[in-house]
Each structure stands twice: as C-alpha cells, then as structure tokens.
Design a protein around this motif. Structure first.
Motif, PDB file in Angstrom:
ATOM      1  N   THR A  65      60.192  30.272  40.395  1.00 35.37           N
ATOM      2  CA  THR A  65      60.666  30.239  41.782  1.00 35.37           C
ATOM      3  C   THR A  65      59.577  29.714  42.706  1.00 35.37           C
ATOM      4  N   ALA A  66      58.345  30.187  42.499  1.00 38.90           N
ATOM      5  CA  ALA A  66      57.228  29.755  43.337  1.00 38.90           C
ATOM      6  C   ALA A  66      57.013  28.249  43.238  1.00 38.90           C
ATOM      7  N   LEU A  67      57.119  27.717  42.028  1.00 43.32           N
ATOM      8  CA  LEU A  67      56.897  26.280  41.840  1.00 43.32           C
ATOM      9  C   LEU A  67      58.054  25.452  42.378  1.00 43.32           C
ATOM     10  N   ARG A  68      59.239  26.048  42.455  1.00 46.29           N
ATOM     11  CA  ARG A  68      60.350  25.341  43.106  1.00 46.29           C
ATOM     12  C   ARG A  68      60.104  25.258  44.610  1.00 46.29           C
ATOM     13  N   LEU A  69      59.548  26.339  45.181  1.00 45.69           N
ATOM     14  CA  LEU A  69      59.257  26.357  46.610  1.00 45.69           C
ATOM     15  C   LEU A  69      58.100  25.419  46.961  1.00 45.69           C
ATOM     16  N   CYS A  70      57.148  25.311  46.039  1.00 52.37           N
ATOM     17  CA  CYS A  70      55.969  24.472  46.289  1.00 52.37           C
ATOM     18  C   CYS A  70      55.590  23.752  44.996  1.00 52.37           C
ATOM     19  N   PRO A  71      56.254  22.636  44.681  1.00 53.17           N
ATOM     20  CA  PRO A  71      56.002  21.922  43.421  1.00 53.17           C
ATOM     21  C   PRO A  71      54.561  21.450  43.267  1.00 53.17           C
ATOM     22  N   GLU A  72      53.865  21.223  44.384  1.00 53.93           N
ATOM     23  CA  GLU A  72      52.492  20.720  44.291  1.00 53.93           C
ATOM     24  C   GLU A  72      51.456  21.826  44.122  1.00 53.93           C
ATOM     25  N   ALA A  73      51.908  23.078  44.020  1.00 52.93           N
ATOM     26  CA  ALA A  73      50.979  24.199  43.857  1.00 52.93           C
ATOM     27  C   ALA A  73      50.196  24.076  42.550  1.00 52.93           C
ATOM     28  N   ILE A  74      48.948  24.507  42.596  1.00 54.85           N
ATOM     29  CA  ILE A  74      48.094  24.552  41.407  1.00 54.85           C
ATOM     30  C   ILE A  74      48.182  25.957  40.825  1.00 54.85           C
ATOM     31  N   VAL A  75      48.297  26.051  39.511  1.00 53.05           N
ATOM     32  CA  VAL A  75      48.440  27.355  38.858  1.00 53.05           C
ATOM     33  C   VAL A  75      47.224  27.650  37.978  1.00 53.05           C
ATOM     34  N   ARG A  76      46.691  28.841  38.097  1.00 53.96           N
ATOM     35  CA  ARG A  76      45.637  29.338  37.219  1.00 53.96           C
ATOM     36  C   ARG A  76      46.124  30.627  36.568  1.00 53.96           C
ATOM     37  N   THR A  77      45.772  30.809  35.302  1.00 55.48           N
ATOM     38  CA  THR A  77      46.306  31.949  34.546  1.00 55.48           C
ATOM     39  C   THR A  77      45.616  33.262  34.854  1.00 55.48           C
ATOM     40  N   GLY A  78      44.453  33.227  35.465  1.00 59.01           N
ATOM     41  CA  GLY A  78      43.744  34.466  35.765  1.00 59.01           C
ATOM     42  C   GLY A  78      42.684  34.765  34.717  1.00 59.01           C
ATOM     43  N   ASP A  79      41.611  35.400  35.153  1.00 49.80           N
ATOM     44  CA  ASP A  79      40.465  35.682  34.288  1.00 49.80           C
ATOM     45  C   ASP A  79      40.055  37.137  34.495  1.00 49.80           C
ATOM     46  N   HIS A  80      40.625  38.028  33.675  1.00 50.81           N
ATOM     47  CA  HIS A  80      40.361  39.467  33.820  1.00 50.81           C
ATOM     48  C   HIS A  80      38.865  39.764  33.857  1.00 50.81           C
ATOM     49  N   ASP A  81      38.124  39.199  32.916  1.00 51.65           N
ATOM     50  CA  ASP A  81      36.698  39.503  32.796  1.00 51.65           C
ATOM     51  C   ASP A  81      35.935  39.096  34.058  1.00 51.65           C
ATOM     52  N   PHE A  82      36.221  37.920  34.566  1.00 52.92           N
ATOM     53  CA  PHE A  82      35.515  37.406  35.738  1.00 52.92           C
ATOM     54  C   PHE A  82      35.836  38.242  36.974  1.00 52.92           C
ATOM     55  N   TYR A  83      37.113  38.593  37.159  1.00 48.78           N
ATOM     56  CA  TYR A  83      37.499  39.398  38.321  1.00 48.78           C
ATOM     57  C   TYR A  83      36.866  40.784  38.266  1.00 48.78           C
ATOM     58  N   SER A  84      36.855  41.387  37.086  1.00 44.54           N
ATOM     59  CA  SER A  84      36.259  42.717  36.939  1.00 44.54           C
ATOM     60  C   SER A  84      34.760  42.660  37.202  1.00 44.54           C
ATOM     61  N   GLU A  85      34.118  41.593  36.714  1.00 46.12           N
ATOM     62  CA  GLU A  85      32.678  41.424  36.933  1.00 46.12           C
ATOM     63  C   GLU A  85      32.365  41.292  38.424  1.00 46.12           C
ATOM     64  N   LEU A  86      33.163  40.499  39.140  1.00 46.81           N
ATOM     65  CA  LEU A  86      32.961  40.338  40.581  1.00 46.81           C
ATOM     66  C   LEU A  86      33.201  41.649  41.316  1.00 46.81           C
ATOM     67  N   SER A  87      34.246  42.375  40.921  1.00 46.56           N
ATOM     68  CA  SER A  87      34.548  43.660  41.551  1.00 46.56           C
ATOM     69  C   SER A  87      33.394  44.628  41.382  1.00 46.56           C
ATOM     70  N   GLN A  88      32.828  44.653  40.181  1.00 49.17           N
ATOM     71  CA  GLN A  88      31.697  45.549  39.914  1.00 49.17           C
ATOM     72  C   GLN A  88      30.459  45.124  40.699  1.00 49.17           C
ATOM     73  N   GLN A  89      30.306  43.812  40.907  1.00 52.29           N
ATOM     74  CA  GLN A  89      29.179  43.315  41.696  1.00 52.29           C
ATOM     75  C   GLN A  89      29.293  43.784  43.156  1.00 52.29           C
ATOM     76  N   VAL A  90      30.490  43.669  43.726  1.00 54.40           N
ATOM     77  CA  VAL A  90      30.705  44.134  45.099  1.00 54.40           C
ATOM     78  C   VAL A  90      30.515  45.650  45.182  1.00 54.40           C
ATOM     79  N   THR A  91      31.023  46.367  44.185  1.00 52.49           N
ATOM     80  CA  THR A  91      30.857  47.821  44.146  1.00 52.49           C
ATOM     81  C   THR A  91      29.375  48.192  44.164  1.00 52.49           C
ATOM     82  N   GLY A  92      28.584  47.463  43.388  1.00 56.39           N
ATOM     83  CA  GLY A  92      27.152  47.729  43.336  1.00 56.39           C
ATOM     84  C   GLY A  92      26.476  47.515  44.675  1.00 56.39           C
ATOM     85  N   LEU A  93      26.855  46.453  45.388  1.00 61.70           N
ATOM     86  CA  LEU A  93      26.268  46.179  46.706  1.00 61.70           C
ATOM     87  C   LEU A  93      26.623  47.267  47.713  1.00 61.70           C
TER      88      LEU A  93
END
Length: 385
Positions: A65-93
């Motif tokens: 549905t999202a791609l029908r609304l915006c065919p030119e949208a770029i899609v990324r599958t997501g990176d659990h490890d990277f997001y968790s690492e960034l979250s932990q970095q912010v938590t540490g600060l």
C-alpha cells in the motif's frame, strides 16, 4: 522531600529513529521518501521519513500500500543490530549525565531533573545534553521539558522534528488547551471519534467536562483522560537500572540427560517469558540461560541481542546459548530462561522482518493466552513424542 508540583521532567525522543539510523549509513537517503520495513509481499512499514508521510504513509501500513501511495519511495529492510547499538550509545550518554532517567522504549527517555534549577538551570542543561547526543551520534533528537511526564511528551511531539520546547510550571493547561483531543496520550482514534461525536474537539473543552460525566462515558479511563486534559500526571520516572527481568526455571523431579526433553522445556519456558514480555508491552535486549547439573554445579550464559519481543527470535537465541552451555554431557537437574535489558516497544521492531500474518498470529495467540492461560496454546515442539 520535593513535592510532585515542583518536578522538572524532560522527555527525549529520537526523531524517526530507524529512518535516521539508515541515513547515518547512507547520507544520500536524507530528504528522500524512505520506508523501513519488510520487503516481502506481506511486509509492513516499521518506520517512514517525514517526506514519505506527506503521501499518507504511516507505520504498520502494508508495504504494498505504501509503495502504491509513493512509488518512488526507497525501501530498507532494517538493521536490528545497528539500531540496538545506536540506542545503547544514546543510553550511555544519558546515563553519564542524568541524575535519574527512565528508558521507556528503544528511542525514548524520561529524565527527572528536579532540583537542578538551583545549580544549572534545567532548560540550559537539557539543551546541552541534546547537543551532545547529536554531536556524538549524528542522530536528530527532540525534547520537551515540563513539570510531568505526560506534558513533556506532548511538548516533544510539538517540538519535532529535531527541536525542543519547554512548558513553564503553571502553564500546562494553557499549553494543552487549544490542541485537538487526539494529541493527548491515551486518546486514540476511536476515543477521539467518540468524544467528537459529543462535540468535544479540543483539550480545553475536554478539561471542562465534570470527571464523573467522563467516567460515565469512558469508564475508569475517563478519570485518567480528565487528568491528562488538565495537565495532571503524577507518574514517577522509574530508574532504568531498576527495570526488572522476566524469567522462569524448572527443577526436574528426576535428573535427565534427554536432550529432546530439555529442548522441549526450553521452548515451553521461552514461550512463557515471551508472552509475559509482550503482556508488559516490552522488548528484551539480553537473554540468559541457566543450567544446573545433578552435582549442583550451576552455570549460566547470556547474550546481548537486538531488542525483540518475538518468540521465534528468542527461541533461536535460547537454543544457541543452551547448545554452547551444555558441554559436560551429564545429568541435568534444572534449566532456566531469563530476559533482561527490558524497554518498552512490543511489536514495533518486529515489523522489519515479520509479515502482517506473523504479527496478527502473535496477537491472536496472545489473546487466547490472555483469556485461558499462557500454557493453553504452545508450539508443537513442546508436545511429548
């Protein structure tokens, strides 16, 4: 003791966290309609950029549905490890600087700064912390500062994207008054529609309704909604280090070396703690497996994992840990599973690789377990063979 009326609470929220994280990896994505989520035919949107939202796209929408609304949208599958690492970095600060903080989800934090005005000035201090987080991580982050958690969260939402806002003590009601009712936490689309049917459009109108009448309309939630409309929230900031783990263990009536039985027990226990995790609307960032041999020698092993609330991901990690842990090949007396490093969030992060059907399946299973007990429905692997 400091009274609740004198509190100073900051709410920090990483703007479009998953989208911002992807832009860190690839600067060319900035300013583009970007979707993060499942790529399969049944995938769903976990997060979308502000540019994508202009097309009517929102989280939990089917990717098709999202791609029908915006065919030119770029899609990324997501990176659990990277997001968790960034979250932990912010938590540490935040942990380095804040006297008291609560990590309410992978990308949200509450800080209790009560009393700091005597020495630093809460707004100045919070602004400096925000600048530090952005400089050290490269992530945009917004905050609201107010006398309680609810008003500070609303202020953060008003400050986005990548902004800050302070609500002076005593100005909570006037700050909330002109807003539409669905700006308040707890007031979703359905509740807002019911209120509008009764002519209640703004928070000001909502705040003037007698509490007893709201309770008659909304049940026990009516009083809570009235408090929010009047800028009242006495919820404390819960120290992050006091967040409890969720676990279970089983001491067998007879010591065993039957690996099939042990694996069935691990599946059963993981499903039990996974259900409890989702019931509390939490995600786990660490898994621990405990093993006690017949000679009472006890060993444990844990692994930090990307935040999740999904049984199939937890089971994979529990099995992996157990297989590394069980190396003596002698009779086992007890096994246990524990989830820790808990944050709020539930299904949000599962949308990267879960389909609509998978998310709906978990919701249906948890609904049955809520009604009849967690043991009422389990994986076939737990059945005796």
């Amino acid at each position: 003791m400091i009274s609740l009326e004198q509190r100073s609470i900051a709410h920090f929220d990483l703007d479009c966290f998953f989208v911002s994280a992807e832009c860190l990896k690839d600067q060319r994505l900035k300013g583009r309609p970007l979707l993060v989520g499942g790529m399969s035919d049944r995938g769903v949107v976990a997060a979308c950029s502000y540019e994508a939202r202009k097309f009517g796209i929102h989280s939990a929408m089917p990717m098709k549905t999202a791609l029908r609304l915006c065919p030119e949208a770029i899609v990324r599958t997501g990176d659990h490890d990277f997001y968790s690492e960034l979250s932990q970095q912010v938590t540490g600060l935040i942990a380095e600087e804040a006297p008291l903080y609560e990590k309410s989800s992978i990308d949200e934090f509450y800080l209790d700064l009560t009393g700091m005005d005597k020495y630093f000035g809460s707004l100045k201090w919070t602004s400096e912390l925000r600048r530090k987080i952005m400089k050290m991580t490269g992530l945009p982050i917004s905050f609201g500062l107010a006398s309680n958690k609810m008003v500070s969260k609303v202020a953060t939402n008003e400050a986005k994207p990548n902004g800050q806002m302070a609500v002076e003590f005593g100005g909570e009601k006037s700050f909330l008054a002109p807003m539409p009712v669905d700006k308040l936490p707890m007031v979703g689309k359905e509740t807002a529609a019911r209120l509008r049917q009764r002519g209640v459009e703004t928070v000001k109108t909502l705040s003037e309704i007698p509490p007893a009448l709201l309770e008659a309309w909304m049940g026990k939630n009516g009083i809570a909604i009235w408090n929010k409309a009047n800028g009242i929230d006495e919820t404390p900031v819960v120290p992050y280090h006091e967040q409890k783990s969720i676990g279970t263990e089983n001491t067998f009536s007879t010591d065993t070396i039957d690996l099939k039985f042990l694996h069935r027990e691990l599946v059963r226990m993981t499903e039990k703690v996974g259900f409890e995790l989702r019931q509390q609307d939490k995600l786990a960032g660490c898994v621990t497996v405990k093993l006690r041999y017949s000679d009472f020698n006890t060993v444990t092993k844990q692994a930090v994992i990307p935040y999740t609330g999904s049984d199939h991901i937890l089971l994979q990690k529990v099995t992996e840990i157990f297989n590394r842990l069980y190396d003596r090949r002698q009779l086992v007396r007890l096994v246990g599973v524990r989830l820790s490093h808990l944050v709020g969030g539930n299904y949000q992060i599962s949308m990267f690789d879960d389909t609509e059907e998978m998310i709906s399946l978990y919701q249906a299973i948890d609904s049955i377990k809520s009604q009849f007990g967690w043991q009422y429905i389990m994986r076939g692997a737990t059945a005796c063979t």
